[in-house]
Scaffold this motif. Sequence first.
Motif, PDB file in Angstrom:
ATOM      1  N   SER A 291       1.336  -2.429 -11.428  1.00 25.28           N
ATOM      2  CA  SER A 291       0.739  -1.495 -11.187  1.00 25.28           C
ATOM      3  C   SER A 291      -0.396  -1.361 -10.619  1.00 25.28           C
ATOM      4  O   SER A 291      -0.700  -0.505 -10.662  1.00 25.28           O
ATOM      5  CB  SER A 291       0.451  -1.016 -12.863  1.00 25.28           C
ATOM      6  N   GLU A 292      -1.799  -2.511 -10.894  1.00 24.09           N
ATOM      7  CA  GLU A 292      -2.757  -2.519  -9.797  1.00 24.09           C
ATOM      8  C   GLU A 292      -2.140  -3.438  -8.214  1.00 24.09           C
ATOM      9  O   GLU A 292      -2.476  -4.554  -7.964  1.00 24.09           O
ATOM     10  CB  GLU A 292      -3.465  -3.534 -10.558  1.00 24.09           C
ATOM     11  N   VAL A 293      -1.281  -2.448  -7.810  1.00 25.72           N
ATOM     12  CA  VAL A 293      -0.849  -3.094  -6.152  1.00 25.72           C
ATOM     13  C   VAL A 293      -2.513  -2.774  -4.846  1.00 25.72           C
ATOM     14  O   VAL A 293      -2.227  -1.157  -5.626  1.00 25.72           O
ATOM     15  CB  VAL A 293       0.379  -2.815  -5.727  1.00 25.72           C
ATOM     16  N   PRO A 294      -2.860  -3.537  -4.234  1.00 24.61           N
ATOM     17  CA  PRO A 294      -4.013  -3.632  -4.008  1.00 24.61           C
ATOM     18  C   PRO A 294      -3.702  -2.775  -2.357  1.00 24.61           C
ATOM     19  O   PRO A 294      -2.804  -2.093  -2.629  1.00 24.61           O
ATOM     20  CB  PRO A 294      -4.313  -4.892  -3.073  1.00 24.61           C
ATOM     21  N   THR A 295      -4.224  -1.561  -1.481  1.00 22.76           N
ATOM     22  CA  THR A 295      -4.769  -0.964  -1.204  1.00 22.76           C
ATOM     23  C   THR A 295      -4.341  -2.253   0.170  1.00 22.76           C
ATOM     24  O   THR A 295      -4.889  -3.207   0.403  1.00 22.76           O
ATOM     25  CB  THR A 295      -5.516   0.171  -0.463  1.00 22.76           C
ATOM     26  N   PHE A 296      -3.372  -1.681   1.928  1.00 22.40           N
ATOM     27  CA  PHE A 296      -3.405  -2.553   2.653  1.00 22.40           C
ATOM     28  C   PHE A 296      -3.981  -1.878   3.666  1.00 22.40           C
ATOM     29  O   PHE A 296      -3.515  -0.179   3.528  1.00 22.40           O
ATOM     30  CB  PHE A 296      -2.184  -3.077   2.543  1.00 22.40           C
TER      31      PHE A 296
ATOM     32  N   LYS B 239       6.532   3.528  -1.660  1.00 32.35           N
ATOM     33  CA  LYS B 239       5.371   2.910  -2.120  1.00 32.35           C
ATOM     34  C   LYS B 239       4.768   2.184  -1.359  1.00 32.35           C
ATOM     35  O   LYS B 239       3.677   2.580  -1.269  1.00 32.35           O
ATOM     36  CB  LYS B 239       5.794   0.987  -3.307  1.00 32.35           C
ATOM     37  N   ALA B 240       4.839   1.342  -0.169  1.00 33.55           N
ATOM     38  CA  ALA B 240       4.004   1.398   0.990  1.00 33.55           C
ATOM     39  C   ALA B 240       3.030   2.402   1.439  1.00 33.55           C
ATOM     40  O   ALA B 240       2.141   2.794   1.338  1.00 33.55           O
ATOM     41  CB  ALA B 240       5.137   0.277   2.106  1.00 33.55           C
TER      42      ALA B 240
ATOM     43  N   SER C  55       2.172   5.378  -0.306  1.00 36.42           N
ATOM     44  CA  SER C  55       0.655   5.319  -0.843  1.00 36.42           C
ATOM     45  C   SER C  55      -0.141   4.663  -1.038  1.00 36.42           C
ATOM     46  O   SER C  55      -1.080   4.326  -1.623  1.00 36.42           O
ATOM     47  CB  SER C  55       1.841   5.527  -2.882  1.00 36.42           C
ATOM     48  N   VAL C  56       0.061   2.947  -1.131  1.00 39.32           N
ATOM     49  CA  VAL C  56      -1.013   1.974  -0.846  1.00 39.32           C
ATOM     50  C   VAL C  56      -1.717   1.544   0.597  1.00 39.32           C
ATOM     51  O   VAL C  56      -2.656   0.574   0.241  1.00 39.32           O
ATOM     52  CB  VAL C  56      -0.284   0.860  -1.592  1.00 39.32           C
ATOM     53  N   THR C  57      -1.222   2.180   1.357  1.00 36.93           N
ATOM     54  CA  THR C  57      -1.576   1.755   3.128  1.00 36.93           C
ATOM     55  C   THR C  57      -2.507   2.826   3.699  1.00 36.93           C
ATOM     56  O   THR C  57      -1.849   3.805   3.753  1.00 36.93           O
ATOM     57  CB  THR C  57       0.030   1.315   3.456  1.00 36.93           C
ATOM     58  N   ARG C  58      -3.103   2.381   4.004  1.00 37.45           N
ATOM     59  CA  ARG C  58      -3.974   3.350   4.285  1.00 37.45           C
ATOM     60  C   ARG C  58      -4.134   3.401   6.808  1.00 37.45           C
ATOM     61  O   ARG C  58      -4.811   4.361   7.496  1.00 37.45           O
ATOM     62  CB  ARG C  58      -5.429   3.341   4.251  1.00 37.45           C
TER      63      ARG C  58
END
Length: 196
Positions: free
Chosen positions: A86-91, A112-113, A115-118
């Motif tokens: 649940s606590e995947v960091p932002t990459f 998922k990637a 959602s957590v990648t900028r």
Amino acid sequence: MSKTEKAAHLWERDGLDWYVEPEVATAKLLSKERFVGPIHDPSCGGGNIVRACIEAGYDASGSDIVTRVDPEEPWFLGEYDFLTTSEVPTFANVVMNPPFFRAKGAEAFIRKAISVTRGKVCAFVDVKFLAGTGRANGLFSEHKPTRIWIITPRVSCPPGEYLLRGGKASGGTADWCWIVWDMSTSSGSTELGWLL
């Protein structure tokens, strides 16, 4: 074997879908794509993608659901389940060869990637992944790829366990590509190119 027969390897399916892309596949991607910030591989396996990124001068890290590299590798962030943690960091960027699991695993990792990648998400997948109607109307409609890079000549991606037992990658029968989503741009169309 006659001249018309194809030399191909058939391997027993890996339980976690750990199939190993050669470092040259990532090197070819890096010859066309530039990245701002660090790169993470959440399904790093033996570390080929991470090593290729480091070799190209990037700050890169990796993790996986199981440890397949020396845990003392400075770039290895340890074991975790990318999909369920649940606590995947932002990459800044994700470059990966996701476990395929009949395309469902690859799609879940890609979603998922994204959602957590900028920066950029780059997924190494079988070319057939592009052809599914469900993905055309789902994933690719919701998240239009920025670029698709077809890898040629064809690379061989055997199971990691086969390589650990001393096997050599050769005679690949699948075609592969990199699908790139660039979160920093809102391109209206998808570019297609070849990595020669």
